[in-house]
Design an enzyme around this catalytic site. Structure first.
Site, PDB file in Angstrom:
ATOM      1  CG  HIS A 164      -1.638   1.284   1.474  1.00 21.73           C
ATOM      2  ND1 HIS A 164      -2.980   1.431   1.242  1.00 21.73           N
ATOM      3  CD2 HIS A 164      -1.208   2.483   1.941  1.00 21.73           C
ATOM      4  CE1 HIS A 164      -3.351   2.666   1.535  1.00 21.73           C
ATOM      5  NE2 HIS A 164      -2.285   3.337   1.970  1.00 21.73           N
ATOM      6  CD  GLU A 165       1.884   3.856   3.768  1.00 18.39           C
ATOM      7  OE1 GLU A 165       2.229   4.844   3.083  1.00 18.39           O
ATOM      8  OE2 GLU A 165       0.936   3.889   4.556  1.00 18.39           O
ATOM      9  CG  HIS A 168       0.556   6.401  -0.944  1.00 16.03           C
ATOM     10  ND1 HIS A 168      -0.608   6.971  -1.420  1.00 16.03           N
ATOM     11  CD2 HIS A 168       0.256   5.911   0.289  1.00 16.03           C
ATOM     12  CE1 HIS A 168      -1.575   6.817  -0.517  1.00 16.03           C
ATOM     13  NE2 HIS A 168      -1.073   6.177   0.520  1.00 16.03           N
ATOM     14  CE1 TYR A 179      -3.853  10.567   0.353  1.00 19.43           C
ATOM     15  CE2 TYR A 179      -3.897  12.117   2.174  1.00 19.43           C
ATOM     16  CZ  TYR A 179      -3.912  10.823   1.714  1.00 19.43           C
ATOM     17  OH  TYR A 179      -3.988   9.786   2.606  1.00 19.43           O
ATOM     18  CD  GLU A 188      -4.875   6.611   1.718  1.00 19.55           C
ATOM     19  OE1 GLU A 188      -4.946   5.451   2.190  1.00 19.55           O
ATOM     20  OE2 GLU A 188      -3.829   7.277   1.744  1.00 19.55           O
ATOM     21  CG  ASP A 260     -13.341  15.979  10.110  1.00 20.47           C
ATOM     22  OD1 ASP A 260     -13.089  17.196  10.216  1.00 20.47           O
ATOM     23  OD2 ASP A 260     -14.093  15.364  10.881  1.00 20.47           O
ATOM     24  CG  HIS A 266      -7.223   7.660   5.364  1.00 22.30           C
ATOM     25  ND1 HIS A 266      -6.763   8.951   5.481  1.00 22.30           N
ATOM     26  CD2 HIS A 266      -6.152   6.882   5.111  1.00 22.30           C
ATOM     27  CE1 HIS A 266      -5.446   8.948   5.306  1.00 22.30           C
ATOM     28  NE2 HIS A 266      -5.055   7.712   5.081  1.00 22.30           N
TER      29      HIS A 266
END
Length: 473
Positions: A164-165, A168, A179, A188, A260, A266
């Site tokens: 996942h990371e 990015h 983003y 995401e 938020d 997310h």
């Protein structure tokens, strides 16, 4: 780690757990402040770093693992290099293998040479901090904490989180998805998609055999949940007294409209996540060869813009499925049906021309209100609502307080800040958003202030004031 999870743990009644979570959040803020996400496709590779070894294109991965030895300094001491013997340290071997599995997916499935397509070395640091509840990509390397041992185990255990990371990084070098809002949720989701595909390919699992869970290996057995996210069934991954309830929606009818977390990146990523699973299972076989290839064609193609929304992305995947398999093919029908099921496309809008609300086009830059003039100094009775959202785990932390209730120094700082136009000026000049960075919202009705700013754009003095205010709650 979605920020809403770390925020929930920071409010825990268990002192050690709360302390570890707050420490992770504090370090997370400092590190993400330096993160920069391009809003256009980069043309070159990054400058070499100390410890890098150049690898010829197509030669294979070049991995280097470092040990921070409990400090918050990266990269640390080199403990394993490409081709080196396995270590007696499980975290070192897990990081090494996870980087390799990620490189293998991109190389063998999509003929991509590392994250930038040009053989970028893969670096990782393990044993970062003490009881550090996170793992992250800092733009040039991976960093892994060992977890607190109560809720989270060591973060090298979960190959899908590593995938996942690192994904990015691929997005940064391809679509450069902003983003914020729907494009941020797609950012995401793309990382979740290719993270689970790394796991599925490493395990040899077909779409039907896969569990579609993200971060299942991170959770301690005491946690009431299966994973951090369930891509097949968003909103059902966990329901735990310490973590709260999984907040992800499964369709557009339950889309969360919020300021938020950069517009809920997310949270709302659950919608395109579910669309991918539905398409992958309907197409069948190995997901990285079926739906994954379609998603990658869109991510790396010329048709996608940095501010792409759900509807546009859906239309691009339908078109890509048609290009790869033929218009009217079973694969194209599967992709269109998936987006219709989650409410992004309608049966009359399979080409993406109607459906989910589009975000405003801004040439790859986020829009912001014009600066407001300086206003009156708020009274000591003035109420300030300060909210911090965003981050990998998507946790929310907030405090409503009268200025006069704060320590004298902080009270004066708040009065000066709200009387000036500083926050409005910062918001108006913001042109970049940063994946997994925290977002602060400040509302003070007495002076007409309602401002939202990402943490990396805040001067240190203002950032410290915000954090002191939240910490004193």
């Amino acid at each position: 780690m979605p920020p809403y999870i770390l925020e929930a743990l920071a409010a825990s009644d268990e002192p050690a757990l709360a302390t570890h979570a707050r420490e992770a959040l504090r370090h997370d803020q400092e590190l993400r402040a330096a993160r920069r996400t391009p809003t256009a496709r980069p043309t070159g590779r990054r400058a070499p770093r100390r410890g890098d070894v150049t690898t010829a294109h197509g030669e294979g991965p070049h991995r280097t693992i470092y040990d921070a030895k409990g400090t918050q300094t990266a990269p640390g001491t080199q403990v394993r290099a490409e081709g080196g013997a396995p270590s007696s340290d499980a975290a070192v071997n897990e990081a090494y293998d996870g980087l390799g599995a990620t490189w293998d997916l991109w190389s063998t499935a999509y003929s991509r040479d590392s994250l930038d397509g040009k053989g970028m070395p893969l670096l990782a640091t393990v044993h970062y901090g003490r009881n550090y509840d996170n793992a992250f990509w800092d733009g040039s390397q991976m960093v892994f904490g060992d977890g607190d041992g109560v809720v989270f185990e060591r973060f090298t255990r979960s190959v899908d989180v590593i995938g996942h990371e690192l994904a990015h990084g691929v997005t940064e070098h391809t679509a450069g998805l902003l983003y914020q809002g729907q494009s941020g949720a797609l950012n995401e989701s793309v990382s979740d998609v290719f993270g689970v595909l790394v796991k599925q390919k490493a395990l040899g699992q077909s779409a039907a055999e896969a569990d579609w869970l993200v971060g299942a290996d991170l959770l301690n057995p005491s946690v009431e949940g299966r994973a951090l996210r369930d891509m097949r069934n968003p909103g059902t991954a966990y329901d735990d007294p310490r973590l709260g309830t999984d907040p992800q929606p499964a369709d557009m009818a339950h889309y969360v409209d919020t300021q938020d977390d950069n517009g809920g990146v997310h949270i709302n990523s659950g919608i395109p996540n579910r669309a991918f699973v539905l398409a992958a299972e309907a197409i069948g076989g190995n997901a990285w060869e079926g739906a994954g290839a379609i998603w990658y064609a869109v991510l790396s193609g010329d048709g996608i813009n940095a501010d792409c929304d759900f509807e546009t992305f859906a239309g691009l995947t339908v078109a890509a499925a048609g290009s790869a398999h033929g218009d009217g093919s079973a694969e194209q029908k599967a992709v269109r049906s998936a987006w219709e099921t989650v409410g992004v496309l309608t049966a009359a809008a399979g080409d993406g021309s109607h459906g989910a609300k589009r975000t405003k086009k801004s040439g790859g830059r986020s829009t912001a209100p014009a600066p407001a003039p300086a206003g009156p100094t708020p009274s000591s009775e003035a109420q300030v609502l300060l909210r911090r959202t965003g981050g990998f785990a998507g946790q929310v932390r907030e405090r409503r307080v009268a200025i006069g209730e704060l320590p004298e120094r902080d009270a004066k700082d708040w009065q000066h800040l709200l009387a000036a136009s500083t926050l409005q000026r910062i918001a108006a000049s913001t042109e970049r958003t940063h994946p997994d960075a925290f977002v602060y919202s400040v509302v003070c009705d007495e002076v007409g202030c309602d401002i939202t700013i990402q943490e990396p754009h805040l001067p240190e003095a203002i950032h410290s004031l915000f954090e002191r205010t939240l910490a004193d709650d």
